[in-house]
Design a protein around this motif. Structure first.
Motif, PDB file in Angstrom:
ATOM      1  N   ILE A 272     -79.665 -44.684  64.937  1.00  0.00           N
ATOM      2  CA  ILE A 272     -79.714 -45.325  66.245  1.00  0.00           C
ATOM      3  C   ILE A 272     -78.760 -46.515  66.237  1.00  0.00           C
ATOM      4  N   LEU A 273     -77.739 -46.439  67.058  1.00  0.00           N
ATOM      5  CA  LEU A 273     -76.722 -47.487  67.156  1.00  0.00           C
ATOM      6  C   LEU A 273     -77.040 -48.356  68.361  1.00  0.00           C
TER       7      LEU A 273
ATOM      8  N   ALA B 148     -79.323 -49.487  63.424  1.00  0.00           N
ATOM      9  CA  ALA B 148     -78.113 -50.297  63.238  1.00  0.00           C
ATOM     10  C   ALA B 148     -77.883 -51.205  64.439  1.00  0.00           C
ATOM     11  N   SER B 149     -77.597 -52.479  64.145  1.00  0.00           N
ATOM     12  CA  SER B 149     -77.425 -53.466  65.211  1.00  0.00           C
ATOM     13  C   SER B 149     -76.722 -54.693  64.659  1.00  0.00           C
ATOM     14  N   ARG B 150     -76.181 -55.518  65.557  1.00  0.00           N
ATOM     15  CA  ARG B 150     -75.653 -56.818  65.132  1.00  0.00           C
ATOM     16  C   ARG B 150     -76.792 -57.771  64.789  1.00  0.00           C
ATOM     17  N   ASN B 151     -77.915 -57.655  65.505  1.00  0.00           N
ATOM     18  CA  ASN B 151     -79.053 -58.559  65.299  1.00  0.00           C
ATOM     19  C   ASN B 151     -80.062 -57.906  64.354  1.00  0.00           C
ATOM     20  N   THR B 152     -79.750 -57.925  63.073  1.00  0.00           N
ATOM     21  CA  THR B 152     -80.624 -57.264  62.106  1.00  0.00           C
ATOM     22  C   THR B 152     -81.938 -58.020  61.922  1.00  0.00           C
TER      23      THR B 152
ATOM     24  N   LYS C 116     -76.110 -38.708  55.843  1.00  0.00           N
ATOM     25  CA  LYS C 116     -75.462 -38.464  57.134  1.00  0.00           C
ATOM     26  C   LYS C 116     -76.513 -37.938  58.116  1.00  0.00           C
ATOM     27  N   PRO C 117     -76.483 -38.431  59.358  1.00  0.00           N
ATOM     28  CA  PRO C 117     -77.582 -38.192  60.290  1.00  0.00           C
ATOM     29  C   PRO C 117     -77.630 -36.771  60.855  1.00  0.00           C
TER      30      PRO C 117
ATOM     31  N   TYR D 256     -76.738 -43.408  70.736  1.00  0.00           N
ATOM     32  CA  TYR D 256     -75.976 -44.619  71.027  1.00  0.00           C
ATOM     33  C   TYR D 256     -76.677 -45.345  72.158  1.00  0.00           C
ATOM     34  N   ALA D 257     -77.325 -46.471  71.810  1.00  0.00           N
ATOM     35  CA  ALA D 257     -78.177 -47.192  72.761  1.00  0.00           C
ATOM     36  C   ALA D 257     -77.663 -48.583  73.088  1.00  0.00           C
ATOM     37  N   ALA D 258     -76.514 -48.964  72.546  1.00  0.00           N
ATOM     38  CA  ALA D 258     -75.991 -50.310  72.801  1.00  0.00           C
ATOM     39  C   ALA D 258     -75.586 -50.453  74.268  1.00  0.00           C
ATOM     40  N   GLY D 259     -75.819 -51.625  74.829  1.00  0.00           N
ATOM     41  CA  GLY D 259     -75.436 -51.864  76.217  1.00  0.00           C
ATOM     42  C   GLY D 259     -75.245 -53.338  76.497  1.00  0.00           C
TER      43      GLY D 259
END
Length: 241
Positions: A9-10, A34-38, A77-78, A83-86
């Motif tokens: 999940i991105l 996966a995220s910038r805000n871990t 590998k998934p 892709y959930a980033a917004g």
């Protein structure tokens, strides 16, 4: 059974993505979030006792040069990718401040294309079964109240439609979630019709249970709105807010 399957999940720090984490785990998947805000993700995972089923990684959709290395370093590998980033700013601000517009383009479209191209072209990953992208009804037709944001979502939807055709020969499914108003932090402070607001767990359920149809539109009210927007003459679209 999905015990040996992995979901990547991105943009996993979004409210919908967090609900996806819980629901995928309930269905037996392992999750790479996966995220910038871990830190926020770690807190969520600890609060919900999900530590044994979730691996948290740093991912910056705007740092295109890091995407190949991010993917190469995945220990597994998934089978599924979401892709959930917004990113959203109001239209007035987007029109007067190109940096805000550029951020929406980067997060909602360019970052998605960068990482998903890498994932989709890895023919050595025989695990890959499905890619799901989160788009918006804002991208169905250009409307004066939100056309800058909507254009980034329209581009993403078009990309996913083509990717679906590209990956069909490998029997990999591609879906786009086209959602209306969701009760999330990205919409906090906006004046939205409360009767049309969907909860994140409700939207997540439609992602986790995605079928063979390309377009997923949760909620019958939004299905009707989606259909109307698709067929409405341009002269009437121009009168919408």
């Amino acid at each position: 059974m999905n015990q040996n399957k992995t979901v990547l999940i991105l943009g996993a720090n979004s409210d919908v993505a967090k609900q996806c984490i819980k629901q995928y785990i309930a269905k037996g998947f392992s999750v790479i979030a996966a995220s910038r805000n871990t830190q926020s993700l770690e807190n969520f995972i600890q609060q919900n006792n999900l530590n044994s089923k979730v691996k948290v990684l740093f991912f910056d959709g705007a740092d295109f040069d890091s995407h190949q290395q991010f993917y190469d370093k995945l220990s597994v590998k998934p089978h599924l990718v979401v892709y959930a980033a917004g990113f959203l700013v109001d239209n007035e601000k987007a029109l007067s401040n190109f940096k805000e517009t550029q951020q929406m383009m980067t997060v909602n479209y360019m970052g998605a294309v960068s990482i998903l191209n890498i994932i989709a072209t890895d023919e050595n990953n025989t695990n890959l079964e499905r890619i799901i992208g989160l788009s918006s009804l804002s991208g169905v037709r250009g409307r004066k109240s939100n056309f800058v944001y909507g254009s980034t979502k329209a581009a993403f939807t078009t990309y996913l439609a083509g990717l679906r055709q590209e990956l069909a020969q490998r029997n990999i499914k591609v879906n786009v979630l086209v959602s209306g108003y969701i009760n999330t932090k990205i919409n906090a402070g906006l004046e939205l019709n409360k009767n049309l607001l969907m909860e994140p767990d409700y939207v997540a359920k439609h992602i986790v249970n995605a079928g063979s149809s390309f377009t997923i539109v949760p909620n019958f009210k939004w299905k009707l709105i989606y259909f109307i927007l698709k067929v409405l003459p341009e002269s009437l679209v121009a009168k919408l807010p």
